[in-house]
Design an enzyme around this catalytic site. Structure first.
Site, PDB file in Angstrom:
ATOM      1  CG  HIS A  21      -0.361   0.046   2.545  1.00 50.25           C
ATOM      2  ND1 HIS A  21      -0.102  -1.094   3.281  1.00 50.25           N
ATOM      3  CD2 HIS A  21       0.040   1.081   3.337  1.00 50.25           C
ATOM      4  CE1 HIS A  21       0.420  -0.758   4.451  1.00 50.25           C
ATOM      5  NE2 HIS A  21       0.527   0.559   4.507  1.00 50.25           N
ATOM      6  CD  GLU A  57      -5.397   0.512   8.735  1.00 51.55           C
ATOM      7  OE1 GLU A  57      -5.672   0.560   7.518  1.00 51.55           O
ATOM      8  OE2 GLU A  57      -4.980  -0.508   9.304  1.00 51.55           O
ATOM      9  CD  GLN A  72      -2.227   2.113   6.108  1.00 49.85           C
ATOM     10  OE1 GLN A  72      -1.052   2.388   5.911  1.00 49.85           O
ATOM     11  NE2 GLN A  72      -2.607   1.186   6.968  1.00 49.85           N
ATOM     12  CG  HIS A  96       3.492   4.666   5.187  1.00 51.11           C
ATOM     13  ND1 HIS A  96       2.469   5.319   5.830  1.00 51.11           N
ATOM     14  CD2 HIS A  96       3.047   3.401   4.994  1.00 51.11           C
ATOM     15  CE1 HIS A  96       1.457   4.494   6.009  1.00 51.11           C
ATOM     16  NE2 HIS A  96       1.780   3.318   5.509  1.00 51.11           N
ATOM     17  CD  GLU A 146       3.263  -0.277   6.928  1.00 48.04           C
ATOM     18  OE1 GLU A 146       2.819   0.811   6.502  1.00 48.04           O
ATOM     19  OE2 GLU A 146       2.532  -1.168   7.395  1.00 48.04           O
TER      20      GLU A 146
HETATM   21  C1  V0V Z   1       9.264  12.292   9.461  1.00 49.21           C
HETATM   22  N1  V0V Z   1      10.106  12.566   8.461  1.00 49.21           N
HETATM   23  C2  V0V Z   1       9.664  11.998   7.335  1.00 49.21           C
HETATM   24  C3  V0V Z   1       8.475  11.327   7.690  1.00 49.21           C
HETATM   25  N2  V0V Z   1       8.257  11.530   9.009  1.00 49.21           N
HETATM   26  N3  V0V Z   1      10.148  11.978   6.089  1.00 49.21           N
HETATM   27  C4  V0V Z   1       9.448  11.292   5.160  1.00 49.21           C
HETATM   28  N4  V0V Z   1       8.304  10.625   5.425  1.00 49.21           N
HETATM   29  C5  V0V Z   1       7.775  10.635   6.671  1.00 49.21           C
HETATM   30  N5  V0V Z   1       6.649   9.991   6.929  1.00 49.21           N
HETATM   31  C6  V0V Z   1      11.330  13.356   8.549  1.00 49.21           C
HETATM   32  C7  V0V Z   1      11.166  14.593   9.387  1.00 49.21           C
HETATM   33  O1  V0V Z   1      10.571  15.621   8.617  1.00 49.21           O
HETATM   34  C8  V0V Z   1      12.606  14.898   9.741  1.00 49.21           C
HETATM   35  O2  V0V Z   1      13.227  15.502   8.653  1.00 49.21           O
HETATM   36  C9  V0V Z   1      13.215  13.503   9.887  1.00 49.21           C
HETATM   37  O3  V0V Z   1      12.324  12.610   9.205  1.00 49.21           O
HETATM   38  C10 V0V Z   1      13.413  12.954  11.286  1.00 49.21           C
HETATM   39  O4  V0V Z   1      12.596  13.597  12.124  1.00 49.21           O
HETATM   40  P1  V0V Z   1      12.185  13.056  13.539  1.00 49.21           P
HETATM   41  O5  V0V Z   1      12.231  14.211  14.484  1.00 49.21           O
HETATM   42  O6  V0V Z   1      12.847  11.788  13.929  1.00 49.21           O
HETATM   43  O7  V0V Z   1      10.697  12.778  13.099  1.00 49.21           O
HETATM   44  P2  V0V Z   1       9.531  12.252  13.882  1.00 49.21           P
HETATM   45  O8  V0V Z   1       9.684  12.411  15.361  1.00 49.21           O
HETATM   46  O9  V0V Z   1       8.339  12.829  13.224  1.00 49.21           O
HETATM   47  O10 V0V Z   1       9.605  10.678  13.603  1.00 49.21           O
HETATM   48  C11 V0V Z   1       9.665  10.169  12.311  1.00 49.21           C
HETATM   49  C12 V0V Z   1       9.415   8.668  12.386  1.00 49.21           C
HETATM   50  C13 V0V Z   1       7.998   8.490  12.991  1.00 49.21           C
HETATM   51  C14 V0V Z   1       9.492   8.108  10.978  1.00 49.21           C
HETATM   52  C15 V0V Z   1      10.490   8.022  13.283  1.00 49.21           C
HETATM   53  O11 V0V Z   1       7.035   9.114  12.158  1.00 49.21           O
HETATM   54  C16 V0V Z   1       7.623   7.060  13.204  1.00 49.21           C
HETATM   55  O12 V0V Z   1       7.946   6.457  14.229  1.00 49.21           O
HETATM   56  N6  V0V Z   1       6.896   6.452  12.225  1.00 49.21           N
HETATM   57  C17 V0V Z   1       6.537   5.033  12.244  1.00 49.21           C
HETATM   58  C18 V0V Z   1       5.143   4.813  12.656  1.00 49.21           C
HETATM   59  C19 V0V Z   1       4.146   5.470  11.758  1.00 49.21           C
HETATM   60  O13 V0V Z   1       4.462   6.399  11.005  1.00 49.21           O
HETATM   61  N7  V0V Z   1       2.870   5.021  11.845  1.00 49.21           N
HETATM   62  C20 V0V Z   1       1.779   5.580  11.083  1.00 49.21           C
HETATM   63  C21 V0V Z   1       1.422   4.672   9.957  1.00 49.21           C
HETATM   64  P3  V0V Z   1      14.014  16.896   8.729  1.00 49.21           P
HETATM   65  O14 V0V Z   1      12.963  17.902   9.037  1.00 49.21           O
HETATM   66  O15 V0V Z   1      15.014  16.682   9.818  1.00 49.21           O
HETATM   67  O16 V0V Z   1      14.637  17.043   7.359  1.00 49.21           O
HETATM   68  S1  V0V Z   1       0.568   3.282  10.583  1.00 49.21           S
HETATM   69  C22 V0V Z   1       0.489   2.108   9.343  1.00 49.21           C
HETATM   70  O17 V0V Z   1       1.036   2.391   8.226  1.00 49.21           O
HETATM   71  C23 V0V Z   1      -0.154   0.897   9.632  1.00 49.21           C
HETATM   72  C24 V0V Z   1      -0.834   0.638  10.928  1.00 49.21           C
HETATM   73  C25 V0V Z   1      -0.186  -0.190   8.624  1.00 49.21           C
HETATM   74  O18 V0V Z   1       0.064   0.037   7.466  1.00 49.21           O
HETATM   75  O19 V0V Z   1      -0.498  -1.327   9.023  1.00 49.21           O
HETATM   76 CO    CO Z   2       0.870   1.559   6.342  1.00 48.01          CO
END
Ligand code: V0V
Ligand code: CO
Length: 158
Positions: A21, A57, A72, A96, A146
């Site tokens: 997705h 979602e 998604q 993502h 992911e």
């Molecule tokens: C943050 N950054 C991204 C980003 N999110 N870049 C691209 N795509 C994204 N989605 C950038 C952010 O702008 C910063 O860039 C840099 O990464 C690091 O920042 P950070 O302070 O570590 O950012 P945080 O605290 O926002 O954390 C980013 C992470 C967080 C990826 C670690 O979003 C995370 O834990 N994600 C995993 C869980 C998730 O996203 N779940 C929702 C989908 P600059 O400004 O420094 O250049 S749930 C899902 O998909 C499900 C349930 C499923 O499919 O089954």
């Molecule tokens: Co997802």
């Protein structure tokens, strides 16, 4: 003579078998569902709240019968959600890319050995009972990746 194509050792690859997705971060889930169903003609195939991931979602399919890559839509459940942070910083949009893998633990450890940062030490539960992990966007050219191992009853073997 053209250069020979060289293929990487399959044992050293993470076992990506599909694009499960594409995730879009949205503020207003119902407005986004309306856009993607009523205007674009996709069909809702699943809806779920994942408190561990901090999201509500909705999965949508374009292909008849709900097969193929899904869209998604993810909206935050509260201000601690990573999607809330994303929306506050960047606004709604592409969030993502989710690859289907054969085995998420194997894929994660192989990518870790390649020097990429995985967000979790052990897989978490994702949509429809799948097992998921993420690769940090700073290690993948700015795209949050992911890894999805679908639950056995949802698996489509190719
Ligand atoms: C943050 N950054 C991204 C980003 N999110 N870049 C691209 N795509 C994204 N989605 C950038 C952010 O702008 C910063 O860039 C840099 O990464 C690091 O920042 P950070 O302070 O570590 O950012 P945080 O605290 O926002 O954390 C980013 C992470 C967080 C990826 C670690 O979003 C995370 O834990 N994600 C995993 C869980 C998730 O996203 N779940 C929702 C989908 P600059 O400004 O420094 O250049 S749930 C899902 O998909 C499900 C349930 C499923 O499919 O089954
Ligand atoms: Co997802």
């Amino acid at each position: 003579m053209p250069a020979m194509t060289t293929w990487a050792d399959p044992e050293a690859l993470p076992g990506v078998v599909g694009l499960d997705h594409i995730g879009l971060a949205v503020h207003d889930l119902e407005a986004a569902v309306t856009l993607h169903t009523q205007v674009l003609g996709l069909r809702v195939s699943h809806r779920e709240t994942n408190t561990d991931q901090g999201v509500v979602e909705v999965m949508l399919a374009a292909a008849p019968g709900g097969s193929g890559t899904h869209l998604q839509l993810v909206a935050p459940v509260d201000e601690y959600s990573p999607v809330h942070r994303f929306l506050a910083r960047r606004g709604p949009g592409l969030h993502h890319l989710a690859y289907t893998v054969r085995d998420v633990r194997t894929a994660s450890s192989i990518l870790l050995r390649q020097g990429l940062r995985l967000l979790y030490d052990a897989p978490r539960v994702g949509t429809r009972g799948s097992l998921i992990n993420f690769v940090h966007p700073k290690d993948t050219g700015g795209v949050l990746i992911e890894l999805v191992e679908p639950a056995a009853h949802n698996r489509v073997e190719g």
